[in-house]
Design an enzyme around this catalytic site. Structure first.
Site, PDB file in Angstrom:
ATOM      1  N   HIS A 157      -1.167   3.119  13.799  1.00  0.00           N
ATOM      2  CA  HIS A 157      -2.312   3.782  13.147  1.00  0.00           C
ATOM      3  C   HIS A 157      -3.348   2.790  12.623  1.00  0.00           C
ATOM      4  CE1 HIS A 157      -0.195   3.305   9.146  1.00  0.00           C
ATOM      5  NE2 HIS A 157      -1.452   3.184   8.752  1.00  0.00           N
ATOM      6  N   ASP A 168       4.710   5.520  15.312  1.00  0.00           N
ATOM      7  CA  ASP A 168       3.691   4.659  14.683  1.00  0.00           C
ATOM      8  C   ASP A 168       4.088   3.186  14.791  1.00  0.00           C
ATOM      9  OD1 ASP A 168       1.492   3.827  13.301  1.00  0.00           O
ATOM     10  OD2 ASP A 168       2.166   4.508  11.321  1.00  0.00           O
ATOM     11  N   GLY A 195      -2.551  -0.450   2.670  1.00  0.00           N
ATOM     12  CA  GLY A 195      -2.724  -1.881   2.937  1.00  0.00           C
ATOM     13  C   GLY A 195      -1.405  -2.559   3.281  1.00  0.00           C
ATOM     14  N   SER A 236       0.646  -0.978   5.284  1.00  0.00           N
ATOM     15  CA  SER A 236       0.906  -0.447   6.621  1.00  0.00           C
ATOM     16  C   SER A 236       1.018  -1.530   7.675  1.00  0.00           C
ATOM     17  CB  SER A 236      -0.242   0.473   7.028  1.00  0.00           C
ATOM     18  OG  SER A 236      -0.026   1.735   6.497  1.00  0.00           O
ATOM     19  N   GLY A 237       1.950  -1.369   8.605  1.00  0.00           N
ATOM     20  CA  GLY A 237       2.143  -2.334   9.693  1.00  0.00           C
ATOM     21  C   GLY A 237       3.094  -3.442   9.315  1.00  0.00           C
TER      22      GLY A 237
HETATM   23  C1  4AZ Z   1      -1.180   3.628   3.619  1.00  0.00           C
HETATM   24  O1  4AZ Z   1      -2.109   4.324   3.283  1.00  0.00           O
HETATM   25  C2  4AZ Z   1       0.147   3.965   3.039  1.00  0.00           C
HETATM   26  N1  4AZ Z   1       3.941   5.136   0.038  1.00  0.00           N
HETATM   27  C3  4AZ Z   1       1.268   3.225   3.417  1.00  0.00           C
HETATM   28  C4  4AZ Z   1       2.519   3.541   2.869  1.00  0.00           C
HETATM   29  C5  4AZ Z   1       2.624   4.598   1.973  1.00  0.00           C
HETATM   30  C6  4AZ Z   1       1.529   5.317   1.579  1.00  0.00           C
HETATM   31  C7  4AZ Z   1       0.282   4.986   2.120  1.00  0.00           C
HETATM   32  C8  4AZ Z   1       3.996   4.924   1.401  1.00  0.00           C
HETATM   33  O2  4AZ Z   1      -1.293   2.656   4.376  1.00  0.00           O
END
Ligand code: 4AZ
Length: 858
Positions: free
Chosen positions: A659, A714, A806, A808-809
């Site tokens: 994503h 993902d 932030g 993420s990944g």
């Molecule tokens: C995001 O927005 C995100 N609490 C990543 C992980 C989580 C929530 C949001 C898990 O990248």
């Protein structure tokens, strides 16, 4: 992120062959004897007298001589073996104080005449001194003075002895006893010598100064507060010399103390047996005396580990003893001088304040005593120790015989989590004591005035005396170290379970194989019948089926941890070796044991290992240590800064979340040219720091089944434009096999530079948080209609620690067998951050093992 000789006798042939020879030889010799009597010429009496008997006397004498020699040799050998009076060679390192002398600058130079003259006098004094002690005098061989320092004049020396084995202990005791003696005026020069503190200790044979190689011996004098740098030879480009001994004698001006910091530290790993192959030691003296050792170090330390040490005087000695030929860079250190602190502690007044051990968070100096006398305006006072590290080798747990803190007469020592000590009055005395050896980072404390009628205004007071936010009371989460915030609560039965010990825990936590209650009552209700084993997935199977080579649980947890590894019929859940055979063991890859006959389970295991053997001791802290997560990568999108995390899996490939690379109106996130990867990064504001690798992307492969709406599949693979270079801060994480299981309740680390709270701002320093794998059924209930088999919930249902925007990944790092780290998942999504009953959702990594292999060859 919120957060191995021959056999005797026994020749070959007939047993009596030797006896036969003996039997045949006797008539021969008899013949000889008869010959001697019968045919002796009668006129040759002289000859008879002279020749016959002389030859036999000589033969007899020779025989007796040989026998005596053999006897003497045997006796000698026996004596050597049996006689306890065998001499032992011993070297003692010590110091003495010359009270009627003033220090001269020339004493710092071992080649000066002044040094030589005084050293000669000290040697003579030592000789006289030992001659007066019966346990030492007869055995003293030689002494040598190695250095002088101020106070009036301290002489550092070593003395050699050859002591009968039986008397060694007595001699050691005599040497360690501090003595005072006055050398009376002697001869024409009427020289008198007043010596105190004459003490010496047996020396580790490896550190014997007589073996000193001057090519690796340095003397440095501090230049004011300006830090002076020194390193092991060849640092950092070439490894330190093999089998050498180096020493750095550090000095400051009189009335100063020294502060020494190891900025980079990488020597051969410590040996579990305690006899470390390569060892750096710091002494609070100029002689390597164990009872004056401040610290002994080996292994590799993270740059964020506190390695600052204070001296009690104006001298420190750093030694490096190398017994290996391993290739390690060694260390880089700096030191400077500070004015000597003449008192520490003091009077603390007012309603609140903070105080700490001297030089906190540096290692406090040895031989120090401080007293704080606290008096507050209200009727009570308490002290909260937020950090407490007074750990010393050789101290039995609970016996504070060396360094300690004393509050109201009670002694505290060792390593402790936060604790509070309260007084029954408005006064409190806190004492700190450090003995002459081994120091630690000390403590940081807060004192607070409080009213006995309202000890925690607007807050809940734990039985320990600590105040916590009222909303944390009865929330199912332990906030007071003694659980007192969760005691005496009325559980809300619609969403809470009442433990046997009366604690309230969320219903979701029941039967999740984690002992949340502390008394395991939340797991008993779902316990298996007797003689049954409870699988990690909750299923009950007869114990007889454990380790039978069949997956009876369905998650192979009955086949994990078996002594014997069986070759079993391959199923989708069994680990397949390269030779096509399958093994019963769960998670056999890179666990240090050869489970496959072809050894394929232990191939390609250059992954998941941290560069540093020593990480910061403040565990659970939020800021990661440098090099703690060397596979963590930060991805910056053009003009946007850090956007997503990723993990390094090989020199050319990284794993991230799909994503992150979905185009949005106005920005082509799917375009590899728009991205820059920062490897070995710790601090986002120091992207140009040494060790950081800034690399472009060649290719972004999003999983073809990624669903932009549901976030199913993902996962993305990122190919680097140029290969990454592995270093102490850049290394790959291990990829789990398709069959690898991360069981419910397992603690896993999540890392990233994401927001530190929902709607907050991104972190500058890489953050870490420990979270737990949540049962899939629970996960599906908490986030209905949203969880697919590619997803897993990891976190705490009580909230508090979670990933956020932030992150993420980024990787989920799971510490497995032998401390090797495997990637369990990729940060994917969540309903907000760190909220109650809203754990973070992660892409399961094992599901994608084959896809990763197909796409990248890794
Ligand atoms: C995001 O927005 C995100 N609490 C990543 C992980 C989580 C929530 C949001 C898990 O990248």
């Amino acid at each position: 992120m919120r957060s191995d000789r021959g056999r005797q006798g026994g020749g070959r042939g007939p047993k009596n062959a030797g006896a036969g020879l003996k039997y045949n030889s006797r008539p021969q010799s008899m013949n000889g004897f008869e010959e001697g009597i019968e045919f002796l010429p009668a006129n040759n009496a002289k000859k008879v007298e002279k020749r016959g008997p002389r030859r036999w006397v000589v033969l007899l004498a020779l025989l007796v001589g040989c026998l005596l020699l053999a006897l003497a040799t045997g006796l000698l050998v026996w004596w050597h073996l049996q006689n306890p009076e065998v001499q032992e060679y011993k070297v003692f390192n010590g110091y003495l104080r010359i009270t009627n002398e003033n220090f001269l600058d020339a004493y710092e130079d071992p080649n000066s005449t002044e040094f030589a003259n005084l050293a000669q006098k000290v040697k003579e004094a030592l000789k006289v001194h030992y001659s007066r002690i019966p346990a030492l005098g007869p055995y003293h061989k030689a002494s040598e003075v190695t250095a002088f320092s101020e106070g009036s004049v301290i002489a550092y020396y070593w003395s050699e002895f050859s002591i009968p084995q039986k008397q060694v202990r007595e001699a050691e005791l005599a040497m360690a006893e501090e003595r005072v003696f006055v050398l009376p005026p002697r001869g024409r020069n009427l020289y008198s010598f007043e010596l105190t503190s004459v003490v010496a200790f047996p020396t580790d044979p490896r550190t014997i100064a007589t073996r000193q190689d001057n090519s690796c011996s340095f003397a440095l004098h501090a230049q004011g507060r300006e830090p002076q740098r020194f390193t092991t030879p060849g640092f950092p480009d070439s490894p330190y010399p093999a089998r050498a001994r180096c020493q750095w004698a550090l000095r400051g001006d009189a009335e100063s103390v020294l502060s020494l910091t190891f900025r980079s530290f990488d020597v051969a790993p410590c040996d579990g047996s305690g006899s470390h192959p390569d060892l750096v030691a710091v002494y609070d003296a100029l002689s390597p005396m164990e009872p004056r050792a401040v610290v002994q170090l080996c292994g590799t330390f993270s740059p964020t580990y506190n390695l600052t040490f204070l001296s009690s005087q104006n001298v420190l000695l750093v030694t490096l003893v190398i017994t290996t030929e391993r290739r390690h860079p060694g260390f880089e250190a700096t030191f400077f001088q500070l004015p000597k602190m003449h008192s520490c502690g003091g009077s603390l007044r007012g309603p609140q304040g903070t105080f700490s051990s001297p030089y906190y968070p540096a290692h406090y100096p040895p031989n120090t005593d401080c007293t704080w006398d606290i008096e507050v305006p209200a009727d009570r006072v308490k002290v909260l120790f937020t950090f407490f590290f007074l750990l010393e080798p050789g101290v039995a747990l609970g016996s504070c015989t060396k360094d300690y803190v004393e509050v109201n007469g009670e002694k505290f020592c060792g390593e402790k989590p936060q604790f509070v000590v309260a007084s029954q009055s408005n006064k409190l005395t806190v004492r700190f004591h450090s003995d002459q050896s081994y120091t630690d980072t000390g403590f940081l404390a807060e004192y607070l005035s409080f009213d006995s009628s309202d000890p925690c205004p607007g807050k809940f007071m734990c039985n320990t005396g600590r105040c916590v936010e009222s909303r944390l009371r009865c929330d199912g989460w332990t906030d007071c170290s003694d659980f007192s915030d969760e005691l005496g609560c009325k559980c809300n039965e619609t969403y809470q379970f009442t433990c046997a010990n009366k604690l309230c825990k969320p219903l979701f936590w029941m039967c999740d194989t984690v002992n949340d209650c502390g008394d395991n009552s939340d797991e008993l209700a779902c316990a298996c019948p007797a003689e049954n084993l409870k699988c990690n997935n909750g299923k009950c199977v007869p114990k007889t089926r454990q380790c039978d080579g069949k997956d009876d649980c369905g998650d192979r947890s009955d086949e994990a941890n078996c002594k014997r590894v069986n070759v079993v019929t391959c199923t989708k859940d069994t680990y397949r070796c390269n030779n096509g055979l399958c093994v019963s063991k769960a998670n056999p890859e890179c666990d240090g044991k050869k489970d496959c006959n072809d050894g394929s389970d232990e191939k390609n295991c250059d992954c998941g290992i941290r560069p540093f053997t020593k990480q910061s001791r403040v565990v659970g802290g939020k800021n990661a240590d440098e090099g703690e997560w060397p596979w963590q990568v930060s991805l910056h999108a053009q003009d946007q800064g850090h956007v997503c995390g990723a993990s390094l899996i090989s020199p050319d490939w990284m794993v991230s979340a799909a994503h992150c690379y979905t185009d949005e109106s106005g920005f082509s996130y799917s375009d590899p040219k728009k991205w820059t990867a920062f490897l070995g990064l710790h601090d986002q504001s120091k992207r140009n720091a040494a060790g950081v690798q800034k690399l472009g992307l060649k290719r972004i492969i999003r999983h073809p089944s990624f669903n932009d709406y549901t976030f199913d599949y993902d996962i993305a693979l990122l190919e680097l434009e140029k290969s990454a270079e592995y270093s102490s801060t850049v290394r790959p994480i291990c990829l789990p096999d398709t069959t690898h299981s991360f069981p419910t309740g397992k603690a896993i680390w999540v890392t990233g530079w994401g927001h530190t709270k929902e709607g907050g701002s991104p972190a500058v320093i890489l953050q870490k948080g420990e979270i737990r794998v949540i049962n899939q059924t629970t996960c599906e209930k908490l986030l209905p209609q949203q969880i697919t088999p590619r997803m897993m919930c990891v976190g705490y249902l009580s909230g508090g620690v979670d990933s956020c925007q932030g992150d993420s990944g980024g990787p989920l790092s799971s510490v497995e067998a032998e401390g090797r780290i495997f990637q369990a998942g990729v940060v994917s999504w969540g309903d907000g951050c760190a909220q109650k009953d809203k754990p973070g959702v992660y892409t399961r990594l094992p599901v994608f093992r084959e896809w990763i292999k197909e796409e990248t060859g890794v």
